[in-house]
Design a protein around this motif. Sequence first.
Motif, short mmCIF file in Angstrom:
data_model
loop_
_atom_site.label_atom_id
_atom_site.label_comp_id
_atom_site.label_asym_id
_atom_site.label_seq_id
_atom_site.Cartn_x
_atom_site.Cartn_y
_atom_site.Cartn_z
N MET A 65 -15.68 57.40 92.51
CA MET A 65 -15.72 57.19 93.95
C MET A 65 -14.86 55.99 94.36
N GLU A 66 -14.91 54.92 93.56
CA GLU A 66 -14.12 53.74 93.86
C GLU A 66 -12.63 54.06 93.79
N GLU A 67 -12.24 54.91 92.82
CA GLU A 67 -10.85 55.31 92.70
C GLU A 67 -10.40 56.07 93.94
N LYS A 68 -11.26 56.98 94.43
CA LYS A 68 -10.90 57.75 95.62
C LYS A 68 -10.78 56.84 96.84
N LYS A 69 -11.65 55.84 96.95
CA LYS A 69 -11.53 54.88 98.04
C LYS A 69 -10.19 54.17 97.97
N GLY A 70 -9.75 53.87 96.74
CA GLY A 70 -8.48 53.18 96.56
C GLY A 70 -7.30 53.99 97.04
N ILE A 71 -7.27 55.29 96.72
CA ILE A 71 -6.12 56.10 97.12
C ILE A 71 -6.18 56.42 98.62
N ILE A 72 -7.38 56.51 99.19
CA ILE A 72 -7.49 56.69 100.64
C ILE A 72 -6.98 55.44 101.36
N PHE A 73 -7.33 54.28 100.83
CA PHE A 73 -6.82 53.01 101.39
C PHE A 73 -5.30 52.98 101.30
N THR A 74 -4.76 53.38 100.14
CA THR A 74 -3.31 53.42 99.97
C THR A 74 -2.67 54.34 101.00
N GLY A 75 -3.23 55.54 101.17
CA GLY A 75 -2.69 56.47 102.15
C GLY A 75 -2.73 55.90 103.55
N ALA A 76 -3.82 55.22 103.90
CA ALA A 76 -3.93 54.59 105.22
C ALA A 76 -2.84 53.55 105.43
N ILE A 77 -2.61 52.73 104.42
CA ILE A 77 -1.57 51.69 104.52
C ILE A 77 -0.19 52.32 104.65
N VAL A 78 0.08 53.35 103.85
CA VAL A 78 1.38 54.03 103.92
C VAL A 78 1.59 54.62 105.32
N GLY A 79 0.57 55.30 105.86
CA GLY A 79 0.68 55.89 107.18
C GLY A 79 0.95 54.86 108.26
N ILE A 80 0.23 53.74 108.20
CA ILE A 80 0.40 52.67 109.19
C ILE A 80 1.79 52.04 109.06
N ILE A 81 2.19 51.73 107.82
CA ILE A 81 3.50 51.11 107.61
C ILE A 81 4.62 52.03 108.08
N ALA A 82 4.49 53.33 107.81
CA ALA A 82 5.52 54.28 108.21
C ALA A 82 5.74 54.27 109.72
N VAL A 83 4.64 54.24 110.47
CA VAL A 83 4.76 54.20 111.94
C VAL A 83 5.35 52.87 112.40
N LEU A 84 4.93 51.78 111.76
CA LEU A 84 5.46 50.47 112.14
C LEU A 84 6.95 50.35 111.84
N ILE A 115 -4.70 64.36 96.52
CA ILE A 115 -4.47 64.92 97.85
C ILE A 115 -5.15 64.08 98.92
N SER A 116 -6.21 63.36 98.55
CA SER A 116 -6.90 62.49 99.51
C SER A 116 -5.95 61.44 100.09
N GLY A 117 -5.05 60.95 99.25
CA GLY A 117 -4.10 59.94 99.72
C GLY A 117 -3.20 60.47 100.81
N PHE A 118 -2.74 61.72 100.65
CA PHE A 118 -1.83 62.28 101.65
C PHE A 118 -2.56 62.71 102.92
N ILE A 119 -3.81 63.09 102.78
CA ILE A 119 -4.61 63.35 103.99
C ILE A 119 -4.76 62.05 104.78
N ALA A 120 -4.97 60.94 104.08
CA ALA A 120 -5.09 59.64 104.75
C ALA A 120 -3.77 59.25 105.41
N ILE A 121 -2.64 59.53 104.74
CA ILE A 121 -1.34 59.23 105.35
C ILE A 121 -1.21 59.97 106.68
N PHE A 122 -1.55 61.27 106.67
CA PHE A 122 -1.46 62.07 107.89
C PHE A 122 -2.35 61.51 108.99
N VAL A 123 -3.60 61.22 108.66
CA VAL A 123 -4.56 60.77 109.67
C VAL A 123 -4.10 59.46 110.30
N PHE A 124 -3.68 58.51 109.48
CA PHE A 124 -3.31 57.20 110.02
C PHE A 124 -1.94 57.22 110.68
#
Length: 361
Positions: free
Chosen positions: A1-20, A227-236
Motif C-alpha cells: 500500500m505504501e508503494e502505491k501511495k508513492g507512485i500516486i504521489f509521483t503521478g500527482a507531482i508529474v501532472g502538476i509540474i507538466a501544467v506549470l 498504472i496508478s501513477g499515470f491515472i494520477a498524472i491525468f487527474v492532476f
Amino acid sequence: MEEKKGIIFTGAIVGIIAVLLVKFGNPANMGFCIACFIRDIAGGLGLHRAAVVQYLRPEIMGLVLGAFIMAIGKKEFHVRGGSSPFIRFTLGVVVMIGALMFLGCPLRMILRLGGGDLNALVGIIGFVAGIGLGIFFLNKGFSLKRSYKLPKSEGFAFPLLNVGLIALLISAPAFIFFSEKGPGKMYAPIFIALAAGLIVGILAQKTRLCMVGGIRDLILFKDTYLISGFIAIFVFALIGNFALGYFKMGFLEQPVAHADGLWNFLGMALCGWASVLLGGCPMRQLILSGEGNTDSVITVMGMLVGAAICHNFALASSPKGPTPNGQIAVILCFIIVGFIGYFNSEMSSTNKQVEGDVKIG
C-alpha cells in the motif's frame, strides 16, 4: 500500500509540474513529451533542419541526471548492456516514428487527454492494442537475450553527455540551432525546466513509473501499481488545466495535434508494440539510461536518429495531419516489428536453433 501511495504521489507531482511548465512557456499540453523533446534536441544539434522544432530541451537532461543521482544514492547504479543492440536501436527508431505520427509519447498522450484533447482517447485505444500485440509475443517467448556487466565508465558516459548538452544550451554556440518560431520557440526558463526534469527523474527512478509497464502488468497480472501513477498524472493535469484555464475539450484545433483518428490509432499502436518489446516506454528508457543501462542508451540513440529521419524524410505529422511518407513508414514499421517479434520468439525455428547451440556450447 505504501508503494502505491508513492507512485500516486509521483503521478500527482508529474501532472502538476507538466501544467506549470506550460504556464512557464512550454507548448500547450506539452509540459513533458519525451518524443517531442528528443525531436527538438535532434533539431538543436542539426540532425534535422525543421526550423520550428529545434531546441535543447533541459527537461530531458534533467530526467537522465535525476535518475542517475537517485540510482547512485540508492546504490542501484548497475552498468550493463549488450542485449541485441542493433535491434534495440531499430526499435527506438520505430517508437519515434509511431510517436511522431501521433505527435506525442505515451506521457504526452495522457497530458493531452488531461487538457481535453479527445484525440488522445483514440491514441490510448491504439496504444493498448499495440501493447496487446507485444504481450502476444512475450507469451510466445520473445526475448532480446541477456545483458552483461560492463565497466562503470560505460554507465557514466550518457549522464556526462547530458551534462555536456546543458553546457551547450547555456553557452549557445553558433553551431547549435534554436527555433525562432513554432513549438521549438516555446519553452520554460532553462533552470526551471532542468529542475522539473531532475524532480521527475528522481521520482520516476524511485517508483519505476512506466506507462507501457502499467498497461502490460494490468493485462498480464491484474497489477495496478504502475498504472496508478499515470491515472494520477491525468487527474492532476486535468485539475491543473481547469485551474489555469487551459482545458479545451474536443477533437479539433487542439495544440500540436491532428484529428485523423486512424493514424492516431496506428501511430500509438506501433509505439506501444515496439515499447513492450523494448521493456519500457520512452520515459522509462531515459530513466534506465541514467541507471547505467546501456541497452536503454542505445534505444534513446535510436529515438534521436528516428526523430531526425522523421523530419528529414517528411514522416512526422503536423497539425494538418499525417503525411503520405509517414503513413508508408508506419506500415513498413509494423512489418519490421512483426519480423523482430517473430525471429526473437519461440515461434521461430531459427531462434530455437540458436538457443540450442548456446546451451550445447
